[in-house]
Design a protein around this motif. Structure first.
Motif, PDB file in Angstrom:
ATOM      1  N   GLU A 137     -28.228  52.796  25.451  1.00  0.00           N
ATOM      2  CA  GLU A 137     -27.829  51.652  24.697  1.00  0.00           C
ATOM      3  C   GLU A 137     -27.018  51.857  23.410  1.00  0.00           C
ATOM      4  OE1 GLU A 137     -30.101  47.565  22.596  1.00  0.00           O
ATOM      5  OE2 GLU A 137     -31.264  49.285  23.793  1.00  0.00           O
ATOM      6  N   GLU A 138     -27.445  53.212  22.772  1.00  0.00           N
ATOM      7  CA  GLU A 138     -26.974  53.711  21.623  1.00  0.00           C
ATOM      8  C   GLU A 138     -25.316  53.931  22.102  1.00  0.00           C
ATOM      9  OE1 GLU A 138     -27.203  57.434  18.467  1.00  0.00           O
ATOM     10  OE2 GLU A 138     -28.993  56.953  20.211  1.00  0.00           O
ATOM     11  N   ASP A 139     -25.028  54.595  23.065  1.00  0.00           N
ATOM     12  CA  ASP A 139     -23.766  55.145  23.394  1.00  0.00           C
ATOM     13  C   ASP A 139     -23.124  53.874  23.603  1.00  0.00           C
ATOM     14  OD1 ASP A 139     -23.517  58.075  22.557  1.00  0.00           O
ATOM     15  OD2 ASP A 139     -25.024  58.297  24.072  1.00  0.00           O
ATOM     16  N   PHE A 140     -23.636  52.905  24.484  1.00  0.00           N
ATOM     17  CA  PHE A 140     -22.819  51.586  24.848  1.00  0.00           C
ATOM     18  C   PHE A 140     -22.255  50.835  23.679  1.00  0.00           C
ATOM     19  CE2 PHE A 140     -23.073  47.055  25.625  1.00  0.00           C
ATOM     20  CZ  PHE A 140     -22.252  46.810  26.579  1.00  0.00           C
ATOM     21  N   ARG A 141     -23.147  50.714  22.689  1.00  0.00           N
ATOM     22  CA  ARG A 141     -22.788  50.047  21.330  1.00  0.00           C
ATOM     23  C   ARG A 141     -21.595  50.755  20.747  1.00  0.00           C
ATOM     24  NH1 ARG A 141     -25.130  45.539  23.066  1.00  0.00           N
ATOM     25  NH2 ARG A 141     -27.355  45.542  23.371  1.00  0.00           N
ATOM     26  N   MET A 142     -21.763  52.136  20.800  1.00  0.00           N
ATOM     27  CA  MET A 142     -20.874  53.076  20.104  1.00  0.00           C
ATOM     28  C   MET A 142     -19.700  52.892  20.645  1.00  0.00           C
ATOM     29  SD  MET A 142     -20.943  57.048  19.153  1.00  0.00           S
ATOM     30  CE  MET A 142     -22.492  56.846  18.234  1.00  0.00           C
ATOM     31  N   ALA A 143     -19.535  52.794  21.921  1.00  0.00           N
ATOM     32  CA  ALA A 143     -18.345  52.846  22.676  1.00  0.00           C
ATOM     33  C   ALA A 143     -17.485  51.329  22.431  1.00  0.00           C
ATOM     34  CB  ALA A 143     -18.652  53.251  24.342  1.00  0.00           C
ATOM     35  N   SER A 144     -18.442  50.399  22.845  1.00  0.00           N
ATOM     36  CA  SER A 144     -18.043  49.029  22.589  1.00  0.00           C
ATOM     37  C   SER A 144     -17.345  48.791  21.301  1.00  0.00           C
ATOM     38  CB  SER A 144     -19.238  48.003  22.697  1.00  0.00           C
ATOM     39  OG  SER A 144     -19.551  48.123  24.252  1.00  0.00           O
ATOM     40  N   THR A 145     -18.230  49.210  20.085  1.00  0.00           N
ATOM     41  CA  THR A 145     -17.798  49.155  18.814  1.00  0.00           C
ATOM     42  C   THR A 145     -16.431  49.748  18.517  1.00  0.00           C
ATOM     43  OG1 THR A 145     -19.881  48.734  18.028  1.00  0.00           O
ATOM     44  CG2 THR A 145     -18.438  49.156  16.311  1.00  0.00           C
ATOM     45  N   SER A 146     -16.372  51.089  18.944  1.00  0.00           N
ATOM     46  CA  SER A 146     -15.216  51.644  18.633  1.00  0.00           C
ATOM     47  C   SER A 146     -13.916  51.310  19.305  1.00  0.00           C
ATOM     48  CB  SER A 146     -15.461  53.168  19.079  1.00  0.00           C
ATOM     49  OG  SER A 146     -16.405  53.852  18.227  1.00  0.00           O
ATOM     50  N   VAL A 147     -13.975  50.730  20.560  1.00  0.00           N
ATOM     51  CA  VAL A 147     -12.862  50.272  21.395  1.00  0.00           C
ATOM     52  C   VAL A 147     -12.426  49.009  20.482  1.00  0.00           C
ATOM     53  CG1 VAL A 147     -13.956  48.860  23.046  1.00  0.00           C
ATOM     54  CG2 VAL A 147     -11.615  49.981  23.503  1.00  0.00           C
ATOM     55  N   ALA A 159     -10.830  50.095  17.266  1.00  0.00           N
ATOM     56  CA  ALA A 159      -9.555  50.564  17.554  1.00  0.00           C
ATOM     57  C   ALA A 159      -8.387  49.915  17.757  1.00  0.00           C
ATOM     58  CB  ALA A 159      -9.646  52.027  18.634  1.00  0.00           C
ATOM     59  N   ARG A 160      -8.904  48.794  18.646  1.00  0.00           N
ATOM     60  CA  ARG A 160      -7.843  47.867  18.887  1.00  0.00           C
ATOM     61  C   ARG A 160      -7.447  46.975  17.853  1.00  0.00           C
ATOM     62  NH1 ARG A 160     -10.221  46.018  22.847  1.00  0.00           N
ATOM     63  NH2 ARG A 160      -9.177  47.316  24.551  1.00  0.00           N
ATOM     64  N   LEU A 161      -8.524  46.720  17.036  1.00  0.00           N
ATOM     65  CA  LEU A 161      -8.115  45.888  15.493  1.00  0.00           C
ATOM     66  C   LEU A 161      -7.206  46.832  14.678  1.00  0.00           C
ATOM     67  CD1 LEU A 161      -8.810  43.538  14.029  1.00  0.00           C
ATOM     68  CD2 LEU A 161     -10.761  44.746  12.899  1.00  0.00           C
ATOM     69  N   TYR A 162      -7.496  47.941  14.609  1.00  0.00           N
ATOM     70  CA  TYR A 162      -6.460  48.660  13.932  1.00  0.00           C
ATOM     71  C   TYR A 162      -5.340  48.754  14.210  1.00  0.00           C
ATOM     72  CZ  TYR A 162     -10.246  50.921  10.526  1.00  0.00           C
ATOM     73  OH  TYR A 162     -11.053  50.937   9.446  1.00  0.00           O
ATOM     74  N   ARG A 163      -5.327  49.020  15.538  1.00  0.00           N
ATOM     75  CA  ARG A 163      -3.898  49.273  16.249  1.00  0.00           C
ATOM     76  C   ARG A 163      -3.020  47.908  16.080  1.00  0.00           C
ATOM     77  NH1 ARG A 163      -3.221  49.716  22.427  1.00  0.00           N
ATOM     78  NH2 ARG A 163      -3.956  47.469  22.168  1.00  0.00           N
ATOM     79  N   ASP A 164      -3.535  46.804  16.381  1.00  0.00           N
ATOM     80  CA  ASP A 164      -2.931  45.453  16.598  1.00  0.00           C
ATOM     81  C   ASP A 164      -2.645  44.678  15.209  1.00  0.00           C
ATOM     82  OD1 ASP A 164      -2.515  46.270  19.098  1.00  0.00           O
ATOM     83  OD2 ASP A 164      -4.523  44.880  19.963  1.00  0.00           O
ATOM     84  N   THR A 200      -8.393  56.692  10.538  1.00  0.00           N
ATOM     85  CA  THR A 200      -9.480  56.074  11.146  1.00  0.00           C
ATOM     86  C   THR A 200      -9.388  55.678  12.714  1.00  0.00           C
ATOM     87  OG1 THR A 200     -10.251  55.520   9.025  1.00  0.00           O
ATOM     88  CG2 THR A 200     -11.083  54.204  10.741  1.00  0.00           C
ATOM     89  N   TYR A 201      -8.078  55.000  12.721  1.00  0.00           N
ATOM     90  CA  TYR A 201      -7.714  54.647  14.334  1.00  0.00           C
ATOM     91  C   TYR A 201      -8.140  55.624  15.183  1.00  0.00           C
ATOM     92  CZ  TYR A 201      -4.819  53.728  18.338  1.00  0.00           C
ATOM     93  OH  TYR A 201      -4.280  53.472  19.439  1.00  0.00           O
ATOM     94  N   PHE A 202      -7.364  56.914  14.831  1.00  0.00           N
ATOM     95  CA  PHE A 202      -7.816  58.092  15.929  1.00  0.00           C
ATOM     96  C   PHE A 202      -9.212  58.510  16.044  1.00  0.00           C
ATOM     97  CE2 PHE A 202      -3.157  58.621  15.509  1.00  0.00           C
ATOM     98  CZ  PHE A 202      -2.758  58.319  16.604  1.00  0.00           C
ATOM     99  N   ASP A 203      -9.982  58.447  14.883  1.00  0.00           N
ATOM    100  CA  ASP A 203     -11.287  58.791  14.869  1.00  0.00           C
ATOM    101  C   ASP A 203     -12.043  57.715  15.606  1.00  0.00           C
ATOM    102  OD1 ASP A 203     -13.519  60.217  13.782  1.00  0.00           O
ATOM    103  OD2 ASP A 203     -14.215  58.325  12.952  1.00  0.00           O
ATOM    104  N   GLU A 204     -11.845  56.653  15.774  1.00  0.00           N
ATOM    105  CA  GLU A 204     -12.375  55.588  16.499  1.00  0.00           C
ATOM    106  C   GLU A 204     -11.924  55.814  17.958  1.00  0.00           C
ATOM    107  OE1 GLU A 204     -14.759  53.495  15.651  1.00  0.00           O
ATOM    108  OE2 GLU A 204     -14.569  53.582  13.755  1.00  0.00           O
ATOM    109  N   LEU A 205     -10.824  56.267  18.275  1.00  0.00           N
ATOM    110  CA  LEU A 205     -10.562  56.655  19.577  1.00  0.00           C
ATOM    111  C   LEU A 205     -11.108  57.786  20.104  1.00  0.00           C
ATOM    112  CD1 LEU A 205      -6.741  56.403  20.034  1.00  0.00           C
ATOM    113  CD2 LEU A 205      -8.242  54.905  21.153  1.00  0.00           C
ATOM    114  N   ALA A 206     -11.421  58.759  19.463  1.00  0.00           N
ATOM    115  CA  ALA A 206     -12.074  59.976  19.803  1.00  0.00           C
ATOM    116  C   ALA A 206     -13.579  59.355  19.867  1.00  0.00           C
ATOM    117  CB  ALA A 206     -11.995  60.979  18.708  1.00  0.00           C
ATOM    118  N   THR A 207     -14.181  58.791  19.017  1.00  0.00           N
ATOM    119  CA  THR A 207     -15.489  58.497  19.028  1.00  0.00           C
ATOM    120  C   THR A 207     -15.766  57.541  20.426  1.00  0.00           C
ATOM    121  OG1 THR A 207     -15.729  58.226  16.571  1.00  0.00           O
ATOM    122  CG2 THR A 207     -17.389  56.830  18.075  1.00  0.00           C
TER     123      THR A 207
END
Length: 428
Positions: A345-355, A358-363, A403-410
């Motif tokens: 659950e922790e990593d699921f939340r992390m992946a969902s939030t980061s993606v 990252a999309r918000l930063y990029r777009d 931060t965008y690339f940091d979220e991608l790596a996360t």
């Protein structure tokens, strides 16, 4: 002279949009070089060379030899001797005394039917549990390779961001120096630009150190000599993540090696209870002998020995011990399952939030920040805003890109952990 400097300033400001376009191109849009190190190649090399996987394989190879040993009968015992009358040496009284003989006996212990099969089944479950350790080692190595690889890609992406923004800042410094030379800017504008350049160099040095650390991690995982250079990794990509937590938990319950191992240990403990209860049954020994009697007829012997299980208190304690072991194995399984669910659950939340971030930063965030920087630079040319506003917008864009690339790596790192825990690849 003033006219020439003004013209130079105007030319520099006119090239700003082109510079911005080149600076703000994301790392994913840069053409890949032929020397890129593919993630699949790195994983394949790790699986072939990593000593953790080799050790787990050897442990399994050793464990799978135990069922055959447990199923085998004990070795027979062969006895040879003589009985003499009148003299102590062999053959004394042979043929004249009925108790004088020379012979041998063969004795074979035979456990109660089912005991050997139970012991073999216990050893087989233990071997199966060791096999799960191979899968666990493979998944662990793959996950760590991916995490080091993604962080290496992050370091390269951030290095590119810093290098491109340094070029932009160099141009901005030239413009501020030109404006200062003709009295249109304060000296502090030049000093601030120079300070920002120094900060960028410090950040670049920190990123270089991070890259060296990630190279060291990969070299260790690949069993390579220290200092072996790692080629440029593939670019980090923003991809879709449309998995549900329930589906991931279900996959983990079915495929996670640690859960399968704990389940096998529960089965092993249950078989051990059956084996302990079998100890209430007697074991046997079969003995056969031949005795040479000289001139008298040969003598033969056959005997069945029964080991009577009278120590019932000891056997009851053994059964109670194994029953407690079953309860402990079940609790271990539940603990592993719940811990796995929590980390999922922790990593699921992390992946969902980061993606999403990252999309918000990029777009959205980055395009807006870049427009603000372009606008402030154009206004600085006309004197409508001060240099501090330009530097603030510049720092904002730089921070958002990093931060965008940091979220991608996360995001990719969290997904790699999800793959390890579920035991299944996650297409993303």
């Amino acid at each position: 002279m003033i006219v020439v400097l003004d013209a130079l300033i105007e030319v520099d400001m006119r090239v700003f949009p082109g510079i911005l376009i080149s600076v703000f191109v994301s790392a994913s849009a840069i053409a890949q070089t032929p020397a890129r190190t593919a993630l699949a190649d790195v994983i394949a090399e790790a699986l072939a060379k990593n000593p953790e996987i080799v050790a787990a394989q050897k442990q399994y190879d050793a464990a799978r030899q135990r069922p055959t040993q447990e199923r085998s009968l004990p070795d027979p015992m062969v006895s040879a001797g003589y009985s003499a009358n009148g003299r102590p040496w062999p053959g004394a009284g042979l043929g004249t005394e009925p108790t004088s003989n020379i012979g041998f006996m063969v004795s074979q212990e035979v456990p109660y039917p089912g005991k050997r099969d139970l012991r073999a089944s216990i050893a087989s479950r233990e071997a199966d549990a060791e096999f799960q350790q191979i899968d666990a080692a493979r998944l662990s190595v793959i996950a760590r390779v991916k995490q080091a690889y993604y962080r290496l890609a992050y370091a390269d992406a951030v290095s590119g961001v810093l290098a491109r923004n340094r070029d932009l800042l160099d141009t901005l410094l030239e413009v501020s120096e030109g404006r200062y030379a003709v009295g249109q800017a304060a000296q502090q504008d030049v000093i601030k630009a120079q300070t920002q350049l120094s900060i960028l160099e410090l950040q670049l040095e920190r990123v270089r150190q991070q890259r060296a650390t990630r190279e060291g991690e990969l070299n260790a995982l690949l069993n390579r000599p220290t200092g072996t250079p790692i080629g440029e990794p593939e670019d980090l990509q923003l991809t879709a993540f449309d998995h549900s937590l329930d589906a991931l938990v279900a996959a983990a319950n079915e495929h996670a090696p640690m859960l399968r191992r704990d389940h096998l240990m529960v089965e092993r403990s249950q078989l051990a209870v059956d084996a302990a209860r079998k100890e209430y049954k007697p074991d046997f020994a079969l003995t056969g002998g031949y005795y040479y009697m000289g001139a008298m007829p040969a003598m033969y012997e056959f005997r069945v020995d029964v080991k009577v299980p009278l120590q019932r208190a000891r056997r009851a304690a053994a059964v109670a011990e194994q029953l407690s072991t079953v309860d402990a194995a079940r609790s271990t399984y539940d603990s592993t399952r719940l811990g796995l669910q929590s980390r999922l659950e922790e990593d699921f939340r992390m992946a969902s939030t980061s993606v999403r971030l990252a999309r918000l930063y990029r777009d959205t965030v980055l395009p807006q920040a870049r427009l603000a920087l372009e606008s402030s630079m154009a206004s600085y040319q006309t004197g409508a805003v001060d240099f501090l506003s330009v530097l603030t917008n510049f720092g904002t864009v730089l921070e958002y890109e990093m931060t965008y690339f940091d979220e991608l790596a996360t995001y990719h790192t969290a997904v790699s952990r999800l793959e390890e825990m579920t035991g299944t690849p996650i297409v993303h």
